[in-house]
Design a protein around this motif. Structure first.
Motif, PDB file in Angstrom:
ATOM      1  N   ILE A  20      69.636  22.779  18.683  1.00  0.00           N
ATOM      2  CA  ILE A  20      69.498  23.461  17.386  1.00  0.00           C
ATOM      3  C   ILE A  20      68.909  24.856  17.568  1.00  0.00           C
ATOM      4  O   ILE A  20      69.345  25.820  16.944  1.00  0.00           O
ATOM      5  N   GLY A  21      67.904  24.963  18.444  1.00  0.00           N
ATOM      6  CA  GLY A  21      67.249  26.248  18.646  1.00  0.00           C
ATOM      7  C   GLY A  21      68.180  27.325  19.156  1.00  0.00           C
ATOM      8  O   GLY A  21      68.136  28.475  18.699  1.00  0.00           O
ATOM      9  N   SER A  22      69.055  26.977  20.096  1.00  0.00           N
ATOM     10  CA  SER A  22      69.980  27.978  20.625  1.00  0.00           C
ATOM     11  C   SER A  22      70.955  28.446  19.552  1.00  0.00           C
ATOM     12  O   SER A  22      71.278  29.637  19.456  1.00  0.00           O
ATOM     13  N   GLY A  23      71.403  27.513  18.725  1.00  0.00           N
ATOM     14  CA  GLY A  23      72.317  27.886  17.646  1.00  0.00           C
ATOM     15  C   GLY A  23      71.673  28.825  16.651  1.00  0.00           C
ATOM     16  O   GLY A  23      72.283  29.816  16.219  1.00  0.00           O
ATOM     17  N   LEU A  24      70.421  28.542  16.297  1.00  0.00           N
ATOM     18  CA  LEU A  24      69.704  29.410  15.360  1.00  0.00           C
ATOM     19  C   LEU A  24      69.450  30.788  15.978  1.00  0.00           C
ATOM     20  O   LEU A  24      69.526  31.813  15.287  1.00  0.00           O
ATOM     21  N   TYR A  26      71.281  32.387  18.310  1.00  0.00           N
ATOM     22  CA  TYR A  26      72.514  33.175  18.346  1.00  0.00           C
ATOM     23  C   TYR A  26      73.004  33.534  16.945  1.00  0.00           C
ATOM     24  O   TYR A  26      73.635  34.570  16.746  1.00  0.00           O
ATOM     25  N   GLN A  27      72.692  32.669  15.993  1.00  0.00           N
ATOM     26  CA  GLN A  27      73.055  32.994  14.619  1.00  0.00           C
ATOM     27  C   GLN A  27      72.254  34.191  14.127  1.00  0.00           C
ATOM     28  O   GLN A  27      72.775  35.082  13.450  1.00  0.00           O
ATOM     29  N   ALA A  28      70.951  34.220  14.464  1.00  0.00           N
ATOM     30  CA  ALA A  28      70.106  35.353  14.079  1.00  0.00           C
ATOM     31  C   ALA A  28      70.582  36.634  14.765  1.00  0.00           C
ATOM     32  O   ALA A  28      70.433  37.733  14.220  1.00  0.00           O
ATOM     33  N   ALA A  29      71.147  36.485  15.953  1.00  0.00           N
ATOM     34  CA  ALA A  29      71.674  37.643  16.681  1.00  0.00           C
ATOM     35  C   ALA A  29      73.080  38.012  16.218  1.00  0.00           C
ATOM     36  O   ALA A  29      73.696  38.916  16.787  1.00  0.00           O
ATOM     37  N   GLU A  30      73.567  37.292  15.205  1.00  0.00           N
ATOM     38  CA  GLU A  30      74.887  37.549  14.607  1.00  0.00           C
ATOM     39  C   GLU A  30      76.023  37.407  15.615  1.00  0.00           C
ATOM     40  O   GLU A  30      77.003  38.157  15.602  1.00  0.00           O
ATOM     41  N   VAL A  31      75.863  36.422  16.497  1.00  0.00           N
ATOM     42  CA  VAL A  31      76.916  36.116  17.453  1.00  0.00           C
ATOM     43  C   VAL A  31      77.903  35.154  16.798  1.00  0.00           C
ATOM     44  O   VAL A  31      77.501  34.180  16.159  1.00  0.00           O
ATOM     45  N   GLU A  32      79.192  35.418  16.934  1.00  0.00           N
ATOM     46  CA  GLU A  32      80.189  34.536  16.358  1.00  0.00           C
ATOM     47  C   GLU A  32      80.145  33.170  17.046  1.00  0.00           C
ATOM     48  O   GLU A  32      79.870  33.061  18.235  1.00  0.00           O
ATOM     49  N   PHE A  33      80.426  32.146  16.232  1.00  0.00           N
ATOM     50  CA  PHE A  33      80.378  30.774  16.732  1.00  0.00           C
ATOM     51  C   PHE A  33      79.039  30.496  17.431  1.00  0.00           C
ATOM     52  O   PHE A  33      78.990  30.003  18.561  1.00  0.00           O
ATOM     53  N   ALA A  34      77.968  30.797  16.694  1.00  0.00           N
ATOM     54  CA  ALA A  34      76.616  30.732  17.272  1.00  0.00           C
ATOM     55  C   ALA A  34      76.291  29.359  17.841  1.00  0.00           C
ATOM     56  O   ALA A  34      75.700  29.244  18.921  1.00  0.00           O
ATOM     57  N   PHE A  35      76.687  28.296  17.123  1.00  0.00           N
ATOM     58  CA  PHE A  35      76.306  26.955  17.552  1.00  0.00           C
ATOM     59  C   PHE A  35      77.213  26.403  18.649  1.00  0.00           C
ATOM     60  O   PHE A  35      77.056  25.259  19.066  1.00  0.00           O
ATOM     61  N   TYR A  36      78.167  27.206  19.090  1.00  0.00           N
ATOM     62  CA  TYR A  36      79.038  26.794  20.189  1.00  0.00           C
ATOM     63  C   TYR A  36      78.695  27.519  21.485  1.00  0.00           C
ATOM     64  O   TYR A  36      79.324  27.278  22.517  1.00  0.00           O
ATOM     65  N   GLN A  37      77.707  28.420  21.448  1.00  0.00           N
ATOM     66  CA  GLN A  37      77.365  29.180  22.649  1.00  0.00           C
ATOM     67  C   GLN A  37      76.803  28.274  23.740  1.00  0.00           C
ATOM     68  O   GLN A  37      77.072  28.451  24.921  1.00  0.00           O
ATOM     69  N   ILE A  38      75.973  27.318  23.350  1.00  0.00           N
ATOM     70  CA  ILE A  38      75.471  26.301  24.276  1.00  0.00           C
ATOM     71  C   ILE A  38      75.863  24.952  23.691  1.00  0.00           C
ATOM     72  O   ILE A  38      75.290  24.504  22.696  1.00  0.00           O
ATOM     73  N   SER A  39      76.838  24.312  24.272  1.00  0.00           N
ATOM     74  CA  SER A  39      77.359  23.071  23.708  1.00  0.00           C
ATOM     75  C   SER A  39      76.359  21.931  23.882  1.00  0.00           C
ATOM     76  O   SER A  39      75.541  21.918  24.815  1.00  0.00           O
ATOM     77  N   ALA A  40      76.455  20.978  22.981  1.00  0.00           N
ATOM     78  CA  ALA A  40      75.527  19.846  22.991  1.00  0.00           C
ATOM     79  C   ALA A  40      75.574  19.045  24.297  1.00  0.00           C
ATOM     80  O   ALA A  40      74.519  18.639  24.803  1.00  0.00           O
ATOM     81  N   PRO A  41      76.753  18.765  24.870  1.00  0.00           N
ATOM     82  CA  PRO A  41      76.767  18.007  26.130  1.00  0.00           C
ATOM     83  C   PRO A  41      76.044  18.713  27.279  1.00  0.00           C
ATOM     84  O   PRO A  41      75.619  18.067  28.237  1.00  0.00           O
ATOM     85  N   VAL A  42      75.931  20.034  27.186  1.00  0.00           N
ATOM     86  CA  VAL A  42      75.178  20.777  28.207  1.00  0.00           C
ATOM     87  C   VAL A  42      73.701  20.812  27.839  1.00  0.00           C
ATOM     88  O   VAL A  42      72.831  20.651  28.706  1.00  0.00           O
ATOM     89  N   ALA A  43      73.410  20.986  26.557  1.00  0.00           N
ATOM     90  CA  ALA A  43      72.014  21.061  26.107  1.00  0.00           C
ATOM     91  C   ALA A  43      71.254  19.771  26.372  1.00  0.00           C
ATOM     92  O   ALA A  43      70.028  19.779  26.525  1.00  0.00           O
ATOM     93  N   ILE A  44      71.986  18.651  26.454  1.00  0.00           N
ATOM     94  CA  ILE A  44      71.311  17.367  26.649  1.00  0.00           C
ATOM     95  C   ILE A  44      70.956  17.110  28.114  1.00  0.00           C
ATOM     96  O   ILE A  44      70.125  16.249  28.419  1.00  0.00           O
ATOM     97  N   LEU A  45      71.543  17.874  29.037  1.00  0.00           N
ATOM     98  CA  LEU A  45      71.293  17.627  30.463  1.00  0.00           C
ATOM     99  C   LEU A  45      69.829  17.798  30.854  1.00  0.00           C
ATOM    100  O   LEU A  45      69.275  16.943  31.576  1.00  0.00           O
ATOM    101  N   PRO A  46      69.133  18.882  30.434  1.00  0.00           N
ATOM    102  CA  PRO A  46      67.704  18.982  30.763  1.00  0.00           C
ATOM    103  C   PRO A  46      66.894  17.822  30.191  1.00  0.00           C
ATOM    104  O   PRO A  46      65.917  17.377  30.809  1.00  0.00           O
ATOM    105  N   ALA A  47      67.301  17.321  29.022  1.00  0.00           N
ATOM    106  CA  ALA A  47      66.591  16.192  28.420  1.00  0.00           C
ATOM    107  C   ALA A  47      66.749  14.935  29.275  1.00  0.00           C
ATOM    108  O   ALA A  47      65.802  14.157  29.449  1.00  0.00           O
TER     109      ALA A  47
END
Length: 439
Positions: A20-24, A26-47
């Motif tokens: 969620i944090g990465s999506g927010l 990139y959204q604040a940075a006005e990047v298109e498709f903000a919530f797709y910049q770091i996909s969930a299957p990758v974000a879960i790996l550190p966890a």
């Protein structure tokens, strides 16, 4: 880390922070498709890495625990549904099924009633099928087509389908959540249904009014021509689903029928093209499939480390705080609701959440004089609410994959789940104890 430690829940917090944090960010940075910049299957790996580090025992044992979660029966069942749902949606669209179904529906439903009608149809199908996943797989492609043929928001139509699917899943007597809730609390399905309906109906009516207001000024393009034979795969899927047939078999039959329509109606449609459409459906489900497998493994690690047991213990202690007789039942009902809701957040599976928190809920119900029917009803309702609003839950992920939308932006448009939560909380605050069941 000691047994039953809150540290066991840290991996989930890390995943949500990254996802969620990465999506927010990139959204604040006005990047298109903000919530797709770091996909969930990758974000879960550190966890997952953190969960393995927190786990006691030899590394091979930790990995085996993770793999057992990945291979859980519920997870594998969901994965198969994803694949079949993707294949059916892909083939049905390729042979013109979506366009024909949308044009047929728009030709018989008044424009102002498109959204309420979509909710009612989805709710009816889900109640009959007993599965929100199968319902979303069947109806979501139609919702996408409706949004394309009108000026209605795609987010709104997809949110309507998820809400209707959760309504049916919550009330259906053949739903696995209903079976789990009634079995763990020791009550009859019909009794739990009556109590559930008293809460679900007002929430559904509020949702229908809201959807009517949102869609009352909808501009619908003149429905295009359609051939009813292209609608056949969807009609067959709905009829077979309502008959109680296994959802995987229903979707498989739908794939065969959609392919048959293509062979019969389109000269250029070949077995090779049919195969390509099926595979395209598979690949469209890649992200949700991988994430579901990894969430299953992460959940198994957190459970084995005692994170869920610790969470249940905290809720149990909090529910014991009130000695005021007037607040006695209310404290118990809030304790039951909180237990299943938080467990659902950790497991991302409403049936599993009910099974895990079932014994705790039954104990709280007995100590606080909460009727077992009421306890079962609250467990099913609040697990439904949470599951329907989890951006990493199977239902939202499936709908997002079909519609090509970020699950995070869908959540705010699932109006039924928000209404159900409000009505359920209100029922706890002002409600009276349920009358004792007849012997």
């Amino acid at each position: 880390m000691t047994k039953n430690s809150p540290l066991a829940l840290l991996p989930l917090g890390l995943f949500l922070a990254l996802f969620i944090g990465s999506g927010l960010y990139y959204q604040a940075a006005e990047v298109e498709f903000a919530f797709y910049q770091i996909s969930a299957p990758v974000a879960i790996l550190p966890a997952i890495v953190l969960a393995l580090m927190l786990q006691k025992g030899r590394l091979n044992e930790r990995i085996e625990t993770f793999i057992s979660g990945v291979g859980d029966n519920t997870i594998i069942t969901m994965v198969l549904i994803y694949l079949l749902a993707g294949a059916f949606a892909s083939v049905a669209k390729a042979v013109g099924g979506v366009d024909a179904t949308v044009n047929f529906g728009l030709s018989i439903i008044p424009p102002s009633m498109v959204l309420p009608g979509l909710f009612v149809i989805t709710a009816f199908v889900a109640t009959s099928m007993g599965t929100s996943m199968g319902t979303i797989a069947a109806i979501a492609p139609i919702a996408v087509g409706v949004a394309e043929a009108t000026d209605l928001s795609l987010l709104l139509t997809i949110g309507t389908v998820i809400g209707g699917a959760m309504f049916g899943d919550n009330l259906s007597i053949i739903s696995d959540t209903t079976i789990a809730a009634t079995r763990t609390q020791g009550c009859e399905m019909r009794d739990k249904f009556r109590l559930n309906f008293k809460i679900a109906l007002p929430a559904a009516l509020l949702t229908l009014v809201w959807l009517f207001i949102q869609g009352s000024s909808a501009q619908v393009e003149a429905p295009g021509d359609y051939e009813l034979v292209r609608v056949l795969p969807y009609l067959a899927v709905l009829v077979l689903a309502l008959s109680g047939l296994n959802v995987m078999l229903v979707l498989f039959v739908g794939i065969l029928l959609a392919g048959g329509v293509g062979f019969f109606m389109q000269d250029a449609y070949t077995v090779a093209q049919w195969s390509k459409d099926i595979y395209a459906g598979y690949t469209g489900m890649q992200e949700i499939l991988i994430l579901s497998l990894l969430i299953g493994g992460l959940g198994a690690l957190m459970k084995s480390q005692g994170g869920l047991v610790w969470l249940s213990g905290v809720i149990d202690k909090l529910s014991r705080q009130s000695d005021d007789p007037k607040k006695h039942r209310r404290s118990g009902e809030f304790g039951i609701s909180t237990a299943v809701a938080l467990t659902n957040v950790c497991t991302a599976n409403n049936t599993v959440a009910i099974l895990i928190s079932g014994s705790l809920a039954k104990d709280i119900a007995q100590r606080y004089d909460v009727d077992p029917r009421r306890s079962a009803s609250l467990m099913d309702i609040f697990s439904c609410v949470v599951q329907g609003m989890l951006p990493y839950g199977a239902q939202v992920l499936l709908a997002g994959s079909i519609a090509g939308l970020s699950p995070l932006v869908i959540v705010g448009n699932i109006h039924y789940c928000w209404a159900l939560a409000a009505v359920a909380v209100l029922s706890i605050i002002i409600g009276k104890p349920a009358p004792k069941a007849a012997a």
